[in-house]
Write a protein that holds these residues in place. Structure first.
Motif, short mmCIF file in Angstrom:
data_model
loop_
_atom_site.label_atom_id
_atom_site.label_comp_id
_atom_site.label_asym_id
_atom_site.label_seq_id
_atom_site.Cartn_x
_atom_site.Cartn_y
_atom_site.Cartn_z
N THR A 226 8.31 64.81 3.19
CA THR A 226 8.89 65.60 2.10
C THR A 226 10.22 64.94 1.71
N THR A 244 8.90 64.04 -7.30
CA THR A 244 9.74 62.86 -7.48
C THR A 244 9.35 61.74 -6.50
N SER A 259 7.27 73.27 4.39
CA SER A 259 7.20 74.65 3.89
C SER A 259 6.19 74.80 2.76
N ASN A 278 2.69 74.98 11.01
CA ASN A 278 4.02 75.52 10.70
C ASN A 278 4.27 76.72 11.60
C1 LIG Z 1 13.81 68.37 -9.11
C2 LIG Z 1 13.31 68.42 -7.70
C3 LIG Z 1 12.35 67.50 -7.30
C4 LIG Z 1 11.85 67.53 -6.00
N1 LIG Z 1 10.89 66.62 -5.63
C5 LIG Z 1 10.36 66.70 -4.39
C6 LIG Z 1 9.34 65.80 -3.98
O1 LIG Z 1 8.92 64.90 -4.71
N2 LIG Z 1 8.82 65.95 -2.73
C7 LIG Z 1 9.24 66.92 -1.87
O2 LIG Z 1 8.71 67.00 -0.77
N3 LIG Z 1 10.22 67.74 -2.23
C8 LIG Z 1 10.80 67.66 -3.46
N4 LIG Z 1 11.80 68.51 -3.79
C9 LIG Z 1 12.35 69.42 -2.74
C10 LIG Z 1 11.50 70.63 -2.54
O3 LIG Z 1 11.86 71.63 -3.46
C11 LIG Z 1 11.69 71.19 -1.11
O4 LIG Z 1 13.05 71.41 -0.89
C12 LIG Z 1 11.17 70.27 -0.02
O5 LIG Z 1 9.85 69.87 -0.29
C13 LIG Z 1 11.18 71.02 1.30
O6 LIG Z 1 10.95 70.12 2.35
P1 LIG Z 1 10.51 70.64 3.78
O7 LIG Z 1 9.23 71.37 3.64
O8 LIG Z 1 10.51 69.44 4.65
O9 LIG Z 1 11.70 71.54 4.27
P2 LIG Z 1 11.86 73.10 4.37
O10 LIG Z 1 11.58 73.76 3.09
O11 LIG Z 1 13.17 73.34 5.01
O12 LIG Z 1 10.70 73.55 5.37
C14 LIG Z 1 10.64 73.22 6.70
C15 LIG Z 1 9.44 73.97 7.28
O13 LIG Z 1 9.23 73.58 8.61
C16 LIG Z 1 8.89 74.70 9.39
N5 LIG Z 1 9.26 74.41 10.77
C17 LIG Z 1 10.50 74.38 11.33
N6 LIG Z 1 10.42 73.99 12.62
C18 LIG Z 1 9.12 73.79 12.88
C19 LIG Z 1 8.41 73.39 14.03
N7 LIG Z 1 9.03 73.08 15.20
N8 LIG Z 1 7.06 73.27 13.96
C20 LIG Z 1 6.41 73.55 12.81
N9 LIG Z 1 7.03 73.94 11.69
C21 LIG Z 1 8.37 74.06 11.71
C22 LIG Z 1 9.62 75.85 8.76
O14 LIG Z 1 8.95 77.07 9.04
C23 LIG Z 1 9.58 75.48 7.28
O15 LIG Z 1 8.44 76.05 6.66
C24 LIG Z 1 12.33 68.50 -5.09
C25 LIG Z 1 13.28 69.42 -5.51
C26 LIG Z 1 13.77 69.37 -6.78
C27 LIG Z 1 14.79 70.39 -7.20
#
Ligand SMILES: Cc1cc2nc3c(=O)[nH]c(=O)nc-3n(C[C@H](O)[C@H](O)[C@H](O)COP(=O)(O)OP(=O)(O)OC[C@H]3O[C@@H](n4cnc5c(N)ncnc54)[C@H](O)[C@@H]3O)c2cc1C
Lengths: 326, 268
Positions: A226, A244, A259, A278
């Protein structure tokens, strides 16, 4: 009405390819529905096919020209309603070549097949996958290249006669292999991989991604991430999937600690099969996942790697020929 | 040595007008890009375009013709040509002296991806799929091929052959103005092909078939209400703040799933 079905598959040290397995599964279902007898043409090495088979042949060569020639000879009796192949490179080439040899209809990406009013009906995706089209074969046998994405049936014990070896009438020289390499999960392009093991913030750091790399290596896939994981510097930007980042459509997408934010989902939601791990049972990724595991990535992923290794070791000992210790 | 590239036209998915104008299909352009780079490497004399389609495709085909093609032929085989008929019609239109045919992977609208192999069978030629590059190896032609699961192969190329370009983003190809103007005025020869009896009939269209969903078995030891909650949450749910992954064999269930789909075979 002819009452046989021929299935063309490739055997190998790792058993049946999942795409060939889909062809076997659809052919078995079709045979049960129509009362047809099942014949198998196995190329390469012998493999035990699930279900009850009437006749089986083994062709040592894995050249599509030889396979098409032998399949044409087998179906020359006029008893076969359909010839099923998987969507493997070999299955597709053999299917296309066989259709030309027999002058018969050929349809690829077939998701369903049925006999209705004594006519063979085949369903395949249409209009870039937004619709499905049903075609009627006006000549038999129809060559059915089965979609790899159909639901395969429950495993069944194999009742297959010892395949009789075929000696090809023509020898075709396969192209000379000059070099072969395999890309690692960190080299493989995420957009090209058949399996993507992707991680997010929940993976916990670069060591967590090392673990995902180990799993991806076992599955012959690539590591994805991500944006959060990329921004935290845990992985390089070319691994990012989403709005992106890259848009991917692998056959299997394993989302670990992700997430499922819309920006990420937009880049992977067309994947063939989505599994997610998750700790949060209400996370958004579960709403688009085919299989959801509420669990800790740090526990589930090592357990999964160990389980894969255990199964492979078991399969290897089962294959070991008796007396090989000599 | 001469080469031919197979071309198709499809509606432009990015156009906002209705009906959408036709443009050269992405996979056809990928094949054209591969053909042009191979032409230089193998010192092929001529590279011609060949297309089986209706007269409405001509404006899109002219765009392709402007991309340094030495000529283009359109084959008319009626609206019902299937894979076998298309392969036969194209084979009949391939000029003498041709030893390489380049084709795209499956067309974006409703391609079967089987045409290049069927064409190779009609011609009695060899066929190589998923080609990413043509090069010289020890002074002889060779092809780079993209295999499953990150495997890359270098194969000796036996001519004559039909090569299917690996799927991927279409290369950015821009015509020179002079070529563009010449292509607009060029006469595109049309060959007629009378088709055999049809082999397939379209019975109708329906909605896209749904994707199969797998629900993991809920924990056998859980109370009925808890089992229902686990099912409704789409998988294994947490019990009083503790995950039940390890005890309920989630790794085994995931491995079963991967095995059923053929991803656990040796050497993957
Ligand atoms: C204009 C714009 C463009 C974007 N483009 C992209 C893009 O291209 N790609 C992208 O990915 N994001 C993009 N984002 C960001 C996107 O909105 C999210 O913020 C991002 O995808 C979240 O990443 P995440 O799931 O790693 O983190 P988080 O949302 O923080 O989620 C982490 C997850 O992990 C889980 N977790 C925690 N610990 C554990 C564990 N030990 N075992 C299992 N699960 C666990 C939690 O429950 C949670 O669900 C963009 C945002 C904007 C504003």
């Amino acid at each position: 009405m002819p009452a046989r079905v021929l299935v063309i598959v490739e055997g190998g040290p790792s058993g049946l390819d999942r795409r060939d397995n889909a062809a076997v599964s659809m052919a078995r279902r079709f045979a049960v529905e129509t009362g047809a007898e099942l014949d198998a043409l196995v190329s390469g090495a012998t493999v035990a096919l699930p279900g009850t088979w009437s006749r089986a042949w083994l062709l040592a060569a894995t050249d599509a020209r030889a396979i098409a020639a032998e399949a044409a000879a087998i179906t020359a009796s006029g008893e076969h309603m359909a010839v099923f192949t998987g969507e493997t490179p070999l299955g597709r080439e053999a299917g296309g070549r066989l259709a030309v040899r027999l002058g018969c209809p050929v349809v690829a990406g077939v998701q369903a097949v049925r006999m209705q009013s004594a006519a063979l009906h085949l369903t395949r995706p249409a209009v870039a996958g937004t619709r499905s089209a049903t075609l009627v074969a006006l000549k038999l046998p129809a060559i059915v290249v089965v979609s790899a994405d159909i639901a395969v049936g429950e495993p069944a014990p194999s009742a297959m006669p010892e395949p009789s070896a075929l000696v090809p009438a023509h020898l075709f020289d396969p192209p000379e292999l000059l070099a072969e390499t395999r890309l690692s999960p960190w080299e493989m392009d995420v957009a090209e991989a058949e399996v993507v093991v992707a991680g997010g913030r929940g993976v916990g750091g670069p060591e967590g991604f090392e673990l995902l790399g180990t799993l991806a290596q076992r599955l012959g896939g690539a590591v994805g991430a991500t944006r959060v994981a990329v921004d935290l510097g845990w992985v390089s930007r070319d691994r990012q999937v989403g709005l992106t980042g890259r848009t991917v459509s692998p056959r299997f997408y394993l989302a670990c600690g992700i997430s499922g934010a819309i920006h990420h989902a937009l880049g992977m939601r067309s994947s063939g099969f989505i599994a997610a791990i998750n700790t949060d049972a209400r996370c958004a990724i579960f709403s688009i996942a085919n299989a959801s595991v509420v669990g800790d990535v740090r526990e589930v992923v090592p357990a999964l790697i160990a389980e894969i290794d255990r199964r492979r070791a078991l399969a290897a000992t089962e294959r070991e020929p008796v007396g090989s210790a000599r | 040595m001469n080469a031919v590239v197979l071309l198709r036209a499809v509606p432009d998915q990015e156009a906002l007008t209705d009906p959408r104008p036709l443009v050269a299909d992405g996979p056809s352009l990928t094949a054209l890009g591969l053909a042009r780079s191979s032409q230089r490497i193998l010192a092929a004399v001529e590279l011609r375009g060949l297309s089986l389609g209706p007269a409405e495709w001509e404006p899109a085909l002219r765009e392709a013709l402007a991309l340094d093609l030495d000529g283009l032929v359109r084959v008319d085989a009626g609206p019902e040509a299937d894979v076998v008929e298309t392969a036969r019609a194209l084979a009949a239109a391939i000029p003498d002296g041709t030893s390489l045919v380049f084709a795209g992977s499956s067309a974006t609208d409703h391609g079967s991806g089987l045409l290049p192999a069927a064409l190779a069978q009609v011609l009695g030629w060899s066929y190589v799929g998923s080609v990413t590059a043509v090069e010289l190896h020890d002074g002889l032609p060779a092809v780079r091929v993209r295999g499953d699961a990150g495997v890359r192969r270098l194969l000796r190329l036996t001519l004559p052959a039909v090569l299917e370009a690996a799927s991927g983003p279409a290369p950015s190809l821009y015509p020179r103005l002079a070529k563009k103007l010449a292509a607009r005025k060029a006469v595109i020869p049309v060959m007629q092909h009378s088709a055999d009896e049809p082999r397939l009939r379209i019975d109708g269209y329906g909605p896209a078939r749904p994707v199969t969903r797998t629900l993991f078995r809920p924990s056998a030891t859980a109370r009925p209400a808890e089992r229902m909650r686990q099912l409704m949450s789409g998988g294994m749910a947490r019990r009083t703040g503790q995950t039940i992954a390890a005890e309920s064999g989630v790794a085994q269930q995931l491995a079963d799933l991967l095995e059923a789909q053929g991803f656990i075979g040796e050497g993957k």
